[in-house]
Design an enzyme around this catalytic site. Structure first.
Site, PDB file in Angstrom:
ATOM      1  N   CYS A  47       0.849  -1.209   0.000  1.00  0.00           N
ATOM      2  CA  CYS A  47       0.000   0.000   0.000  1.00  0.00           C
ATOM      3  C   CYS A  47       0.878   1.251   0.000  1.00  0.00           C
ATOM      4  O   CYS A  47       1.972   1.258   0.539  1.00  0.00           O
ATOM      5  CB  CYS A  47      -0.899  -0.011   1.241  1.00  0.00           C
ATOM      6  SG  CYS A  47      -1.883   1.485   1.464  1.00  0.00           S
ATOM      7  N   SER A  49       0.572   3.804   1.709  1.00  0.00           N
ATOM      8  CA  SER A  49       0.835   4.344   3.049  1.00  0.00           C
ATOM      9  C   SER A  49       2.159   3.816   3.619  1.00  0.00           C
ATOM     10  O   SER A  49       2.853   4.525   4.344  1.00  0.00           O
ATOM     11  CB  SER A  49      -0.321   4.041   3.998  1.00  0.00           C
ATOM     12  OG  SER A  49      -1.510   4.611   3.494  1.00  0.00           O
ATOM     13  N   HIS A  52       4.798   5.885   2.048  1.00  0.00           N
ATOM     14  CA  HIS A  52       4.900   7.211   2.662  1.00  0.00           C
ATOM     15  C   HIS A  52       5.926   7.196   3.807  1.00  0.00           C
ATOM     16  O   HIS A  52       6.575   8.199   4.075  1.00  0.00           O
ATOM     17  CB  HIS A  52       3.549   7.666   3.225  1.00  0.00           C
ATOM     18  CG  HIS A  52       2.528   8.058   2.178  1.00  0.00           C
ATOM     19  ND1 HIS A  52       2.878   8.537   0.941  1.00  0.00           N
ATOM     20  CD2 HIS A  52       1.172   8.063   2.209  1.00  0.00           C
ATOM     21  CE1 HIS A  52       1.772   8.802   0.247  1.00  0.00           C
ATOM     22  NE2 HIS A  52       0.722   8.518   0.995  1.00  0.00           N
ATOM     23  N   HIS A  68       0.478  -3.360   6.572  1.00  0.00           N
ATOM     24  CA  HIS A  68      -0.750  -3.227   7.379  1.00  0.00           C
ATOM     25  C   HIS A  68      -1.975  -3.759   6.644  1.00  0.00           C
ATOM     26  O   HIS A  68      -3.091  -3.422   6.996  1.00  0.00           O
ATOM     27  CB  HIS A  68      -0.951  -1.755   7.733  1.00  0.00           C
ATOM     28  CG  HIS A  68      -1.085  -0.892   6.529  1.00  0.00           C
ATOM     29  ND1 HIS A  68      -0.007  -0.466   5.801  1.00  0.00           N
ATOM     30  CD2 HIS A  68      -2.173  -0.444   5.884  1.00  0.00           C
ATOM     31  CE1 HIS A  68      -0.432   0.217   4.766  1.00  0.00           C
ATOM     32  NE2 HIS A  68      -1.748   0.247   4.788  1.00  0.00           N
ATOM     33  N   CYS A 170      -6.987  -3.143   4.194  1.00  0.00           N
ATOM     34  CA  CYS A 170      -6.765  -1.702   4.065  1.00  0.00           C
ATOM     35  C   CYS A 170      -7.349  -1.140   2.783  1.00  0.00           C
ATOM     36  O   CYS A 170      -8.408  -0.541   2.792  1.00  0.00           O
ATOM     37  CB  CYS A 170      -5.286  -1.312   4.173  1.00  0.00           C
ATOM     38  SG  CYS A 170      -5.061   0.472   3.933  1.00  0.00           S
TER      39      CYS A 170
HETATM   40  P1  PAD Z   1      -1.404   4.809  -5.487  1.00  0.00           P
HETATM   41  O1  PAD Z   1      -0.109   5.488  -5.455  1.00  0.00           O
HETATM   42  O2  PAD Z   1      -1.520   3.432  -6.025  1.00  0.00           O
HETATM   43  O3  PAD Z   1      -2.476   5.698  -6.282  1.00  0.00           O
HETATM   44  C1  PAD Z   1      -2.414   7.090  -6.374  1.00  0.00           C
HETATM   45  C2  PAD Z   1      -2.791   7.511  -7.802  1.00  0.00           C
HETATM   46  O4  PAD Z   1      -2.808   8.941  -7.861  1.00  0.00           O
HETATM   47  C3  PAD Z   1      -1.801   7.030  -8.856  1.00  0.00           C
HETATM   48  O5  PAD Z   1      -2.498   6.342  -9.881  1.00  0.00           O
HETATM   49  C4  PAD Z   1      -1.164   8.323  -9.380  1.00  0.00           C
HETATM   50  O6  PAD Z   1      -0.851   8.278 -10.772  1.00  0.00           O
HETATM   51  C5  PAD Z   1      -2.250   9.337  -9.104  1.00  0.00           C
HETATM   52  N1  PAD Z   1      -1.764  10.720  -9.004  1.00  0.00           N
HETATM   53  C6  PAD Z   1      -0.590  11.152  -8.453  1.00  0.00           C
HETATM   54  N2  PAD Z   1      -0.515  12.501  -8.553  1.00  0.00           N
HETATM   55  C7  PAD Z   1      -1.650  12.919  -9.152  1.00  0.00           C
HETATM   56  C8  PAD Z   1      -2.168  14.200  -9.528  1.00  0.00           C
HETATM   57  N3  PAD Z   1      -1.478  15.316  -9.273  1.00  0.00           N
HETATM   58  N4  PAD Z   1      -3.370  14.260 -10.129  1.00  0.00           N
HETATM   59  C9  PAD Z   1      -4.077  13.125 -10.401  1.00  0.00           C
HETATM   60  N5  PAD Z   1      -3.638  11.887 -10.064  1.00  0.00           N
HETATM   61  C10 PAD Z   1      -2.452  11.786  -9.442  1.00  0.00           C
HETATM   62  O7  PAD Z   1      -1.927   4.849  -3.963  1.00  0.00           O
HETATM   63  P2  PAD Z   1      -3.104   4.065  -3.197  1.00  0.00           P
HETATM   64  O8  PAD Z   1      -4.281   3.908  -4.077  1.00  0.00           O
HETATM   65  O9  PAD Z   1      -2.533   2.860  -2.516  1.00  0.00           O
HETATM   66  O10 PAD Z   1      -3.405   5.135  -2.044  1.00  0.00           O
HETATM   67  C11 PAD Z   1      -3.911   6.415  -2.370  1.00  0.00           C
HETATM   68  C12 PAD Z   1      -3.828   7.357  -1.178  1.00  0.00           C
HETATM   69  O11 PAD Z   1      -4.697   6.886  -0.142  1.00  0.00           O
HETATM   70  C13 PAD Z   1      -2.426   7.434  -0.541  1.00  0.00           C
HETATM   71  O12 PAD Z   1      -2.196   8.766  -0.108  1.00  0.00           O
HETATM   72  C14 PAD Z   1      -2.538   6.511   0.649  1.00  0.00           C
HETATM   73  O13 PAD Z   1      -1.614   6.827   1.648  1.00  0.00           O
HETATM   74  C15 PAD Z   1      -3.964   6.808   1.073  1.00  0.00           C
HETATM   75  C16 PAD Z   1      -4.581   5.751   1.928  1.00  0.00           C
HETATM   76  N6  PAD Z   1      -5.420   6.165   2.910  1.00  0.00           N
HETATM   77  C17 PAD Z   1      -6.004   5.286   3.730  1.00  0.00           C
HETATM   78  C18 PAD Z   1      -6.954   5.795   4.771  1.00  0.00           C
HETATM   79  O14 PAD Z   1      -7.408   5.022   5.639  1.00  0.00           O
HETATM   80  N7  PAD Z   1      -7.319   7.075   4.716  1.00  0.00           N
HETATM   81  C19 PAD Z   1      -5.800   3.927   3.598  1.00  0.00           C
HETATM   82  C20 PAD Z   1      -4.972   3.487   2.560  1.00  0.00           C
HETATM   83  C21 PAD Z   1      -4.359   4.400   1.725  1.00  0.00           C
HETATM   84 ZN    ZN Z   2      -3.018   0.952   3.357  1.00  0.00          ZN
END
Ligand code: PAD
Ligand code: ZN
Length: 370
Positions: A47, A49, A52, A68, A170
């Site tokens: 993931c 996160s 990060h 996670h 997650c």
């Molecule tokens: P990912 O990196 O697979 O997806 C992110 C997408 O965003 C990619 O396809 C990128 O190409 C795209 N992207 C990047 N920059 C831009 C931009 N400027 N404009 C448009 N698109 C863009 O990540 P993911 O899907 O695993 O996770 C996405 C986010 O969610 C990430 O910040 C992660 O930390 C967060 C998350 N939050 C929780 C929660 O509980 N809130 C849980 C899991 C993940």
């Molecule tokens: Zn996650």
């Protein structure tokens, strides 16, 4: 021979410091103490996160065993554990979400907001080369064995494919719940999803299952578009193809703004665009992406004065102990798919390759198998 009560020596991916690859190490995993559970991992997802933490934008004590989003089999339990038993049952892990009140899903005991990098008792069960190794968000799935607090484990259907349902720990639940539970998407609505990674695509699955009629999907990587369309996006938009702010494009397309918007990237500028792209009076915008630690959002207060709702949620607003088994049952009943989210399956030792694929935008979810 039973391993219960004994220290287990096994392999884990340790992150010693930020900006470095994971290092596969021999570690020791101590037996679970009271109200803890030791789990043999079967599968875990890669993931953003976790990445990060590698990039330094999410600060947690290091060295640590990250990860996670996993599923495994309970190996042994500490004193007083009643909700799970050692043996064949399977479990999936999510960020610990203890039921506190019917109104919210945030567990005050979890290690998410001000991470200590430990279990609830303030220590970790991992050591490597004589040094204690920290936990990560009460889970630490990048290890052949992990120990977690009982409140971070959910018992799931033993017949479920762990290499798929681990995503319910997650990414899937976060995106799907953001749509069905946090935004409460209504039938016939228009929903814009910013970011088409595993979490954003899961938000699309949620919007569609809630009956969204129009679903614009946004990403700067056009390779993500085919999958978004397959899962229900009605149009795919690359903001870089326009010479005006993308919120204006969306406002024009939808006669004033979308009903629901989701930021699933983790950037402050796209959080702003996502908020602005929802309808000024009745739009709902949900922040799902995790922004870098120290950064602060600043917006014009008029944006909310007119009536917009701005929300955020962890883990899609679900209470994991209750919701994870139900989501697994829903997956088994084919209410939603997980397969389209899994683009790669790699042996756990290739964890760095899994993260490289994510960073290069080549994977949706890589599942690591043990
Ligand atoms: P990912 O990196 O697979 O997806 C992110 C997408 O965003 C990619 O396809 C990128 O190409 C795209 N992207 C990047 N920059 C831009 C931009 N400027 N404009 C448009 N698109 C863009 O990540 P993911 O899907 O695993 O996770 C996405 C986010 O969610 C990430 O910040 C992660 O930390 C967060 C998350 N939050 C929780 C929660 O509980 N809130 C849980 C899991 C993940
Ligand atoms: Zn996650």
């Amino acid at each position: 021979m039973s391993t219960a009560g004994k220290v287990i020596k096994c392999k884990a991916a340790v992150l010693w410091e930020p900006h470095k690859p994971f290092s596969i190490e021999d570690i020791e995993v101590a037996p679970p103490k009271a109200h803890e559970v030791r789990i043999k991992m079967v599968a875990t997802g890669v993931c953003r996160s976790d990445d990060h933490v590698v990039s330094g934008s999410l600060v947690t004590p290091l060295p640590a065993v990250l990860g996670h989003e996993g599923a495994g089999i309970v190996e042994s339990v500490g004193e007083g554990v009643t909700s799970v038993k050692p043996g064949t049952e399977s479990f999936t892990l999510g960020a610990c979400v203890l039921i506190l009140t019917p109104k919210n899903n945030l567990c005050i005991k979890n290690d998410l907001v001000q991470p200590r990098g430990t279990l609830l008792d303030g220590t970790s069960r991992f050591t490597c080369k004589g040094k204690p190794i920290h936990n990560f968000v009460s889970t630490s799935t990048f290890s052949q064995y992990t120990v977690v607090d009982e409140i971070a484990v959910a018992k799931i259907d033993g017949a479920s494919p762990l290499e798929k349902v681990c995503l319910i720990g997650c990414g899937f639940s976060t995106g799907y719940g953001s749509a069905v539970k946090v935004a409460k998407v209504t039938p016939g609505s228009t929903c814009a999803v910013f970011g088409l990674g595993g979490v954003g695509l899961s938000a699309i699955i949620g919007c569609k299952s809630a009956g969204a009629a129009r679903l614009p999907a946004l990403d700067i990587n056009k390779d993500k578009f085919a999958k978004a369309k397959q899962l229900g996006a009605t149009e795919c938009i690359n903001p870089q193809d326009y010479n005006k702010p993308i919120e204006e494009v969306l406002q024009e397309m939808t006669d004033g703004g979308v009903d629901f918007s989701f930021e699933v990237i983790g950037r402050l500028d796209t959080m702003n665009s996502s908020l602005l792209s929802c309808h000024a009076a009745c739009g709902v915008s949900v922040i799902v992406g995790v922004p870098p630690n120290a950064h602060k959002l600043s917006v014009n207060r008029m944006l909310l004065l007119l009536g917009r709702t701005w929300k955020g949620a962890i883990f899609g607003g679900f209470k994991s102990k209750d919701a994870v088994p139900k989501l697994v049952a829903d997956f088994m009943a084919k209410k939603f798919p997980l397969e389209p989210l899994i683009t790669h399956v790699l042996p756990f030792e290739k964890i760095n390759e899994g993260f490289d694929l994510l960073r290069a935008g080549k994977s949706i979810r890589t599942v690591l198998t043990f």
